[in-house]
Design a protein around this motif. Structure first.
Motif, PDB file in Angstrom:
ATOM      1  N   ASP A 176       0.848  -1.192   0.000  1.00 27.16           N
ATOM      2  CA  ASP A 176       0.000   0.000   0.000  1.00 27.16           C
ATOM      3  C   ASP A 176       0.881   1.239   0.000  1.00 27.16           C
ATOM      4  O   ASP A 176       1.815   1.353   0.797  1.00 27.16           O
ATOM      5  N   ARG A 177       0.575   2.172  -0.895  1.00 32.23           N
ATOM      6  CA  ARG A 177       1.415   3.365  -1.057  1.00 32.23           C
ATOM      7  C   ARG A 177       1.368   4.264   0.187  1.00 32.23           C
ATOM      8  O   ARG A 177       2.351   4.919   0.509  1.00 32.23           O
ATOM      9  N   ILE A 178       0.231   4.277   0.885  1.00 32.80           N
ATOM     10  CA  ILE A 178       0.144   5.110   2.083  1.00 32.80           C
ATOM     11  C   ILE A 178       1.046   4.573   3.187  1.00 32.80           C
ATOM     12  O   ILE A 178       1.758   5.324   3.867  1.00 32.80           O
ATOM     13  N   VAL A 187       4.456  12.019   1.961  1.00 33.61           N
ATOM     14  CA  VAL A 187       5.221  11.902   0.719  1.00 33.61           C
ATOM     15  C   VAL A 187       5.240  10.442   0.285  1.00 33.61           C
ATOM     16  O   VAL A 187       5.650   9.567   1.043  1.00 33.61           O
ATOM     17  N   GLU A 188       4.780  10.194  -0.941  1.00 34.34           N
ATOM     18  CA  GLU A 188       4.672   8.816  -1.436  1.00 34.34           C
ATOM     19  C   GLU A 188       5.763   8.454  -2.429  1.00 34.34           C
ATOM     20  O   GLU A 188       5.996   7.274  -2.692  1.00 34.34           O
ATOM     21  N   PRO A 216      -1.979   8.683  12.116  1.00 31.84           N
ATOM     22  CA  PRO A 216      -3.352   8.157  12.180  1.00 31.84           C
ATOM     23  C   PRO A 216      -3.847   7.588  10.861  1.00 31.84           C
ATOM     24  O   PRO A 216      -4.535   6.569  10.851  1.00 31.84           O
ATOM     25  N   ILE A 217      -3.494   8.215   9.738  1.00 33.00           N
ATOM     26  CA  ILE A 217      -3.964   7.713   8.439  1.00 33.00           C
ATOM     27  C   ILE A 217      -3.390   6.328   8.170  1.00 33.00           C
ATOM     28  O   ILE A 217      -4.058   5.460   7.609  1.00 33.00           O
ATOM     29  N   LYS A 218      -2.154   6.076   8.620  1.00 31.40           N
ATOM     30  CA  LYS A 218      -1.548   4.756   8.423  1.00 31.40           C
ATOM     31  C   LYS A 218      -2.231   3.711   9.295  1.00 31.40           C
ATOM     32  O   LYS A 218      -2.417   2.563   8.867  1.00 31.40           O
ATOM     33  N   VAL A 219      -2.577   4.098  10.505  1.00 37.45           N
ATOM     34  CA  VAL A 219      -3.299   3.180  11.384  1.00 37.45           C
ATOM     35  C   VAL A 219      -4.619   2.769  10.739  1.00 37.45           C
ATOM     36  O   VAL A 219      -4.976   1.586  10.713  1.00 37.45           O
ATOM     37  N   GLU A 220      -5.328   3.736  10.195  1.00 38.56           N
ATOM     38  CA  GLU A 220      -6.616   3.454   9.553  1.00 38.56           C
ATOM     39  C   GLU A 220      -6.449   2.537   8.347  1.00 38.56           C
ATOM     40  O   GLU A 220      -7.200   1.572   8.161  1.00 38.56           O
TER      41      GLU A 220
END
Length: 362
Positions: free
Chosen positions: A209-211, A239-240, A334-338
């Protein structure tokens, strides 16, 4: 539930394999079932020191995951040792004769949760100096091992077969993580059945997953020891990808437009490339060469809310440091946790996992 704690060691074959992501998904799903959970990380590897009246060493992953799991203080166990130079030296010279397996066993003895997850060190062999490798922890606690292995090539089956011969029945099952899109079918139709025929349960085939691979601008600032020239309030941007601005502006624009959420590294004197980058999907601009950007660049970056960083390294060194950051990302935002929890729900066979537990689940 009144059953004694079931110990499960979550181990990996190499650093940054995705143990934390798997743990996040598991704990969330278990708690939704009303199953109580505790968490331990016997060897501290990422820490900071606090001085609040007394010296305290805090394991960062332990604090983060404990908070993310919503665990009480009694459900989290601090490391029995921190893997610093002094600790290693004392062990090597014989000054440290501590029985760490017994120390760990005593430390976990009072936990009353249904399941205690023990996060093993970064690889299957790390911790052997202290008799706390993944296999030794499992043997000490009578635990099963859930192994997380990243996908590099289908020949990862070589590693898994060897690991199975070494761990035997201690190996509960495997999660194959970070699988590229083009390899998902191979993993599902070839690797998983092959391993199942040889007694190795595959609980999850989790795509890359890129995130989860992304890093924050803040992390790049830290790693590059960069000066933030503008928009220091936007360092949480993700940053991806990384792009080097070293070509003519027309070629650069075409290339920039093909990328998403990138960091652009270019010379401080390349105003044309800097403007081109700011007009595309750029999360931060990283300037090398000790040349201050022109006012037009700073003003445009302010308007677009894009941070500009200035670094003392040359372009090659800067790129190497950023590449290393992408390859050593930690699960903190938090976005990675989700995202990690969503991937787990979709790609992990939780019911099969539960079937291995020694207690009934409603």
């Amino acid at each position: 539930m009144t059953n004694s704690t079931q110990h499960i060691v979550v181990a990996s074959t190499e650093p940054y394999s995705g143990k934390s992501a798997v743990l996040l998904g598991l704990v969330q799903s278990l708690k939704q079932k009303g199953i109580s959970v505790a968490y331990s990380k016997p060897i501290g590897t990422v820490w900071h020191d606090e001085q609040n009246g007394r010296f305290t060493r805090i394991e960062d992953d332990l604090r983060f995951l404990g908070e993310a799991f919503g665990l009480r203080e009694t459900e989290v166990r601090s490391p029995v040792l921190f893997l610093d130079e002094a600790t290693v030296a004392q062990r090597l010279t014989g000054q440290d004769q501590t029985d760490y397996p017994q120390k760990l066993k005593d430390d976990l003895g009072a936990i009353a949760s249904d399941i205690t997850f023990i996060e093993a060190p970064k690889s299957l062999w790390e911790g052997s100096l202290f008799n706390l490798s993944a296999g030794e922890i499992a043997a000490t606690l009578g635990a099963k091992i859930l192994l997380v292995i990243p996908y590099h090539h289908k020949l990862l089956v070589d590693s898994l077969l060897t690991i199975y011969r070494f761990l035997g029945d201690r190996l509960m099952g495997v999660v194959i993580n970070k699988i590229p899109p083009e390899a998902l079918e191979t993993a599902e139709t070839q690797i998983k059945p092959f391993l199942a025929q040889r007694g190795i349960d595959v609980y999850g085939l989790v795509p890359a997953d890129r995130i989860l691979r992304s890093v924050t601008v803040r992390e790049l600032v830290k790693r590059l020891n960069a000066e933030v020239l503008c928009r220091a309030n936007r360092l949480d941007l993700m940053v991806e990808s990384l792009t080097i601005g070293a070509m003519n502006v027309n070629s650069a624009l075409k290339y920039f437009r093909q990328r998403q959420n990138m960091a652009v590294v270019t010379g401080g004197d390349r105003t044309d490339l800097q403007l081109a980058a700011l007009e595309t999907s750029t999360q931060c601009l990283i300037l090398t060469g000790h040349v201050a950007p022109q006012e037009i660049i700073l003003n445009r970056a302010e308007d677009l809310e894009i941070p500009i960083l200035s670094v003392d390294y040359d372009t090659l060194t800067t790129v190497e440091i950023i590449d290393q950051a992408f390859n050593h990302v930690r699960l903190q935002e938090p976005i990675k946790v989700e995202v990690a929890q969503t991937l787990f729900q979709k790609h992990f066979d939780f019911e099969r996992f539960l079937a291995q537990m020694p207690f009934p689940v409603a």
